[in-house]
Design a protein around this motif. Sequence first.
Motif, mmCIF file in Angstrom:
data_model
loop_
_atom_site.group_PDB
_atom_site.id
_atom_site.type_symbol
_atom_site.label_atom_id
_atom_site.label_comp_id
_atom_site.label_asym_id
_atom_site.label_seq_id
_atom_site.Cartn_x
_atom_site.Cartn_y
_atom_site.Cartn_z
ATOM 1 N N PHE A 278 0.856 -1.189 0.000
ATOM 2 C CA PHE A 278 0.000 0.000 0.000
ATOM 3 C C PHE A 278 0.894 1.242 0.000
ATOM 4 O O PHE A 278 1.882 1.301 0.734
ATOM 5 N N TYR A 279 0.515 2.226 -0.806
ATOM 6 C CA TYR A 279 1.354 3.398 -1.012
ATOM 7 C C TYR A 279 0.631 4.686 -0.607
ATOM 8 O O TYR A 279 -0.557 4.863 -0.877
ATOM 9 N N ILE A 280 1.366 5.554 0.045
ATOM 10 C CA ILE A 280 0.968 6.942 0.251
ATOM 11 C C ILE A 280 1.995 7.829 -0.445
ATOM 12 O O ILE A 280 3.194 7.752 -0.148
ATOM 13 N N ASN A 281 1.535 8.621 -1.398
ATOM 14 C CA ASN A 281 2.423 9.520 -2.150
ATOM 15 C C ASN A 281 3.614 8.770 -2.732
ATOM 16 O O ASN A 281 4.763 9.216 -2.664
ATOM 17 N N HIS A 282 3.317 7.596 -3.257
ATOM 18 C CA HIS A 282 4.271 6.745 -3.979
ATOM 19 C C HIS A 282 5.339 6.130 -3.075
ATOM 20 O O HIS A 282 6.337 5.598 -3.574
#
Length: 352
Positions: A278-282
């Motif tokens: 899972f990614y936040i801001n890549h």
Amino acid sequence: MKKLLVITVYIFLFIASTGCSHNAELPVEANEPEMENTVNPFQSNDEDIGIMGSISHGPSILNVDENNHRVPWVYDGKEIYIEYRVKASGKAKNMGFFIFVDGIPQPYKVDDTKAPYEYMHTFELKEDDVDLPFTFIFSPVTGKQGETLDLTITSIYNPRFMPDMNETSSYGGYHGLLPAFYQLSFEADGKAPDDQSREVKGTINLSKEPVTNKFMEILNNNNFMQDIDMDVFNSQIFSLIYYDGSSIMDHYKINDDGTLHVTYKLCGHGGLEYTTTFYINHQPISIGEGTSIDTTIEKGSVSVIELDINLDNLEDFNTFYAISAPKNARDFPDGIFEAEKTQSILLYKKGE
């Protein structure tokens, strides 16, 4: 009436039996989202169908043996250097790259061995259809001596774009993946770099649930490309994702603190192994001591990953998505089992 807009992407596929290279055209189609008082980044003014651009990427030098058969790259304990190239045209000239080793996100450097490791580097190409050469540099984060593991290199289209909830509220067709699949052979154990940092943290719970008629109905309602039945599971995988129990297409307002509950469901061919990040801001979300969750798909079952994201360290505007990368797709040559990415959504804290 909705306009159908198309980005044409290309990838060089290297056929091991002949050693030849071919262009495979993979159309990525995106329905224009209906957005009130917003500007759609994929809007076409004059025609119902428009070609927005093209991307192609692959190794600059083929890694082949004396019989011209493709062979794995080799990790011998020193940093790996992979000479690569990318070219694009039209509106597709902004892109980033991810690397996955055995499905696990791989931080890497570009060109400079003294540079810090990063999970994604971005490129802005200046000219249409002109190759940009560069070099991936990394020490694999996983792998044991004697193993040969899958290596996935995937581009992500226009990663710099983020809706601002003023002029835009949707990602449209941006952030699509174009993966390429290779192998990596280990003459030494892999080792993680020391300078990885992930500020956003989460906790997970894993479970299984049966494939029901209701689930199939929801899956079909979320997929406009084809009709899905149990037979299709033999050749593809599919995913669904929910935010605090709701299906969200574009954006979702979150609190300043507390947690966001994400439910991610993956189904398809029994026996497939996928690693989900899972990614936040890549950047990968930190889960325990790692970044990823392994799941094995069982026939007739849905793999369920429940993630609670700590919101304290999120910015006011955040891009969120999940990527599931295959670990053993080569064991199923009759199917199309690629990296599966959810649609990017905007998690934002301030008013619309």
